[in-house]
Design a protein around this motif. Structure first.
Motif, mmCIF file in Angstrom:
data_model
loop_
_atom_site.group_PDB
_atom_site.id
_atom_site.type_symbol
_atom_site.label_atom_id
_atom_site.label_comp_id
_atom_site.label_asym_id
_atom_site.label_seq_id
_atom_site.Cartn_x
_atom_site.Cartn_y
_atom_site.Cartn_z
ATOM 1 N N GLU A 199 0.820 -1.215 0.000
ATOM 2 C CA GLU A 199 0.000 0.000 0.000
ATOM 3 C C GLU A 199 0.853 1.263 0.000
ATOM 4 N N GLY A 200 2.188 1.102 0.034
ATOM 5 C CA GLY A 200 3.066 2.257 0.091
ATOM 6 C C GLY A 200 3.176 2.869 1.465
ATOM 7 N N LYS A 201 2.774 2.139 2.509
ATOM 8 C CA LYS A 201 2.786 2.660 3.873
ATOM 9 C C LYS A 201 3.977 2.171 4.684
ATOM 10 N N ALA A 202 4.823 1.353 4.099
ATOM 11 C CA ALA A 202 6.063 0.914 4.750
ATOM 12 C C ALA A 202 7.177 0.993 3.723
ATOM 13 N N THR A 203 8.336 1.437 4.150
ATOM 14 C CA THR A 203 9.459 1.587 3.223
ATOM 15 C C THR A 203 10.084 0.233 2.909
ATOM 16 N N LEU A 457 -1.090 -7.537 -12.942
ATOM 17 C CA LEU A 457 -2.065 -7.245 -11.885
ATOM 18 C C LEU A 457 -1.477 -6.231 -10.900
ATOM 19 N N GLY A 458 -0.208 -6.404 -10.553
ATOM 20 C CA GLY A 458 0.423 -5.465 -9.636
ATOM 21 C C GLY A 458 0.410 -4.042 -10.165
ATOM 22 N N GLU A 459 0.669 -3.895 -11.462
ATOM 23 C CA GLU A 459 0.648 -2.554 -12.052
ATOM 24 C C GLU A 459 -0.757 -1.970 -12.025
ATOM 25 N N ALA A 460 -1.770 -2.793 -12.284
ATOM 26 C CA ALA A 460 -3.151 -2.318 -12.232
ATOM 27 C C ALA A 460 -3.517 -1.885 -10.811
ATOM 28 N N PHE A 461 -3.041 -2.631 -9.830
ATOM 29 C CA PHE A 461 -3.282 -2.265 -8.429
ATOM 30 C C PHE A 461 -2.677 -0.892 -8.124
ATOM 31 N N LYS A 462 -1.456 -0.674 -8.565
ATOM 32 C CA LYS A 462 -0.773 0.594 -8.286
ATOM 33 C C LYS A 462 -1.446 1.764 -9.001
ATOM 34 N N ARG A 463 -2.147 1.463 -10.096
ATOM 35 C CA ARG A 463 -2.877 2.520 -10.818
ATOM 36 C C ARG A 463 -4.286 2.722 -10.254
ATOM 37 N N ASP A 464 -4.607 2.059 -9.135
ATOM 38 C CA ASP A 464 -5.918 2.173 -8.476
ATOM 39 C C ASP A 464 -7.063 1.730 -9.385
ATOM 40 N N GLU A 465 -6.814 0.704 -10.204
ATOM 41 C CA GLU A 465 -7.852 0.225 -11.123
ATOM 42 C C GLU A 465 -8.631 -0.971 -10.563
#
Length: 610
Positions: A199-203, A457-465
């Motif tokens: 989720e981008g909440k941990a480095t 799928l990971g890229e789609a997740f990061k694009r909030d799709e």
């Protein structure tokens, strides 16, 4: 005995009658004539013994005492296999005490799925099992051994060692484990930080620190994935000494068990009075016991592939229907991560394998009338080891579980069934592990979103799709497409979406393995898309239904439209090069389907049942 257990065992025996008889005939022919090395030419023998010290050479040339071959998966990059380094010397010393000698027959490769996860090397992982089987055969092909000790732990390594050793099934074989690392960061905390990172909440630094706290020392990873499922299987199949699986490395008891394994192997060769060839140990009843053990512990889904291949190597034919029907009557007796919060050290402390096996035997859910390396029935494995001075001894396992949050009796299980289901429908045949999936998530009807890789799928997740209900279809992940890598990079993404309240699931012809968790996943879809499987007809937007309760997997598309659709094609060139994938082109071309064991040996082993 449970009636379903008896019926399925009889069905497997009948289905396997011809291939099993042929296998046993070959093993009997290989065993005839006494000690193998007595028939090897003098020059050949001299080569085999040239580097041995004089006293061992004398024993070997007389051919009156056993010579044990050690086959090891040692390397010092895998935490699980690093402890194997000192075992050959210990085995040799204790073989001598037992009136035998031992030679390091050969090493086999051992790769780590944890290191290669999500990387190109993961596409070699499943096929490494067959490389290991062939390497085991090469090691033993020198034909100067009277018994075998197999040293290995992790995912493809134990199945590969066993498949290879079964081609020398006239030789007694003992499997020698290394044990799990001590407990580190809890599995729940590890999973939580992985999701925060997704989720981008941990480095990345925080993620790496957590991972290194979890995987921190010598020994097997402590979650209940394929590696620890392997160790459970070797126990219930009678190929370990009792209770050997989950004793930590670097302890006096671990060394004592290794020493006892060497001494036991020396006693069960053809040169003594307790001849116990591997072909007698691995029979239809042992294979059924293995399936039951897998189900009762919520073990790795990889073994719906590996056990089929292992059984075939012994002339025995099983299929996913056997797993499914047994799962309906085998209760789930453990909660070990990812099916709970405990790790295998907690399971071992709560009563471990001895308690588990006794519960299943007393419930009529395992065959006791098998042959084990102890020369007794499976009841001998209801004991646990302890250290008597510096020697391994055995006592009865605890009568009661010492932690009912981790290990329970058959009369008070976590679930009445084994948590592994067969799914069938117009998308093919698949397996789903539901032991960690809450009942509310076991039936999903939602539109498909089709991807050709987990990265997509990971890229789609990061694009909030993906903030919606959907069933992810990840295709071209089967053995013939790209070697059937595990798809664990999907787990944090899908877990985040499910936790946010979306109804999500996964359908794939790839693998998820023993770490399959809380998100419903129909995996190993067979036939795979690259081999004409109907999963290749699914288009984004199609309504799919995954029903783990009813055991169905369907595309809800009008029959005429479905029949008229073509199977999707894709360019697999990217999976053909780099990281050694060029060398595995023949493996991909020959691999059987997942339900047939994903075997690459062509027609040399019996096929699984249709």
């Amino acid at each position: 005995m449970n009636a379903t257990l008896v019926r399925i065992t009889d069905r497997i025996r009948a289905r396997s009658a011809v291939s099993r008889a042929a296998y046993l005939e070959r093993m009997e022919a290989a065993a005839s004539g006494g000690t193998a090395r007595a028939r090897v030419s003098c020059a050949n023998q001299a080569h085999a013994y040239a580097a041995f010290e004089a006293s061992d050479k004398f024993v070997l040339r007389e051919a009156r005492k056993p010579n044990l071959g050690i086959v090891s998966a040692y390397n010092d990059m895998l935490s699980a296999h690093q402890p194997l380094a000192g075992m050959p010397a210990l085995i040799k010393a204790h073989a001598r005490r037992a009136g035998a000698v031992a030679q390091f027959a050969g090493g086999v490769p051992a790769m780590c799925d944890g290191v290669t996860q999500g990387e190109a090397g993961m596409e070699l992982s499943l096929f490494s099992r067959d490389v290991i089987a062939m390497s085991t055969a090469v090691a033993l092909s020198h034909n100067v051994f009277d018994g075998v000790l197999c040293l290995g732990v992790c995912d493809k390594i134990v199945p590969g060692l066993l498949i290879g050793a079964l081609q020398f099934g006239h030789l007694p074989t003992v499997f020698v484990p290394a044990g799990p690392m001590t407990s580190g960061l809890s599995n729940n905390d590890k999973a939580r930080i992985r999701q925060l990172h997704a989720e981008g909440k941990a480095t990345r630094a925080e993620l790496l620190e957590a991972e290194m706290q979890a995987y921190h020392g010598p020994g097997t990873c402590t979650f209940y994935g394929t590696a620890n499922s392997n160790q459970m299987l070797m126990e219930v199949m009678g190929l370990h000494l009792p209770g050997a699986a989950f004793v930590n490395p670097g302890t006096p008891l671990r060394d004592a068990l290794t020493a006892a394994a060497a001494e036991r192997a020396a006693r069960i060769t053809r040169l003594g009075n307790e001849y116990l060839p591997l072909a007698r140990v691995v029979d239809e009843r042992a294979i059924v016991n293995a399936i039951v053990g897998l189900l009762a512990t919520g073990g790795s889904t990889n073994h719906t592939i590996h056990l089929v291949a292992i059984a075939a190597a012994a002339g025995i034919r099983i299929d996913w229907t056997d797993f499914d029907e047994l799962s309906a009557v085998v209760p789930l007796l453990t909660r070990i991560y990812p099916n709970g919060s405990a790790d295998v050290n907690h399971f071992h402390a709560a009563g471990g394998m001895g308690f588990l096996i006794r519960e299943l035997l007393d419930a009529g859910l395992m065959h006791d009338d098998v042959t084990t390396v102890m020369g007794q029935g499976l009841r001998a494995h209801t004991r646990e080891p302890w250290l008597d001075g510096d020697v391994a001894a055995w006592k009865d396992a605890p009568v009661q579980s010492l932690d009912e949050d981790v290990l329970r009796t058959a009369s008070k299980p976590f679930s009445a069934d084994g948590g592994l289901r067969l799914l069938v429908g117009n998308l093919g045949r698949a397996v789903i592990k539901v032991s960690a999936v809450k009942p509310a998530h076991r039936v999903i009807e939602a539109p498909a979103i089709v991807f050709d890789s987990q990265e997509a799928l990971g890229e789609a997740f990061k694009r909030d799709e993906l903030k919606r209900d959907f069933i992810a279809v990840i295709r071209f992940q089967g053995p013939r497409a790209n070697g059937m890598p595990e798809l664990h990079r999907l787990t944090p993404f899908l877990g985040v979406l499910q936790d946010a309240g979306h109804r999500v699931a996964l359908v794939t012809d790839g693998r998820m393995s023993g770490a399959s968790g809380k998100v419903p996943a129909a995996i190993h879809v067979t036939p795979e898309v690259a081999n004409g499987g109907p999963l290749g007809k699914v288009r984004t937007g199609d309504l799919l239904r995954l029903d783990a309760e009813a055991g169905t997997l369907e595309a809800l598309v009008p029959a005429a439209e479905w029949a008229a659709r073509d199977i999707a094609v894709t360019d697999l060139a990217l999976n053909r090069h780099g990281c050694g994938r060029e060398l595995f082109v023949n493996f991909r071309a020959q691999a059987s389907g997942a339900e047939q064991g994903a075997v690459t040996f062509g027609s040399t082993l019996p096929a699984a049942a249709a």
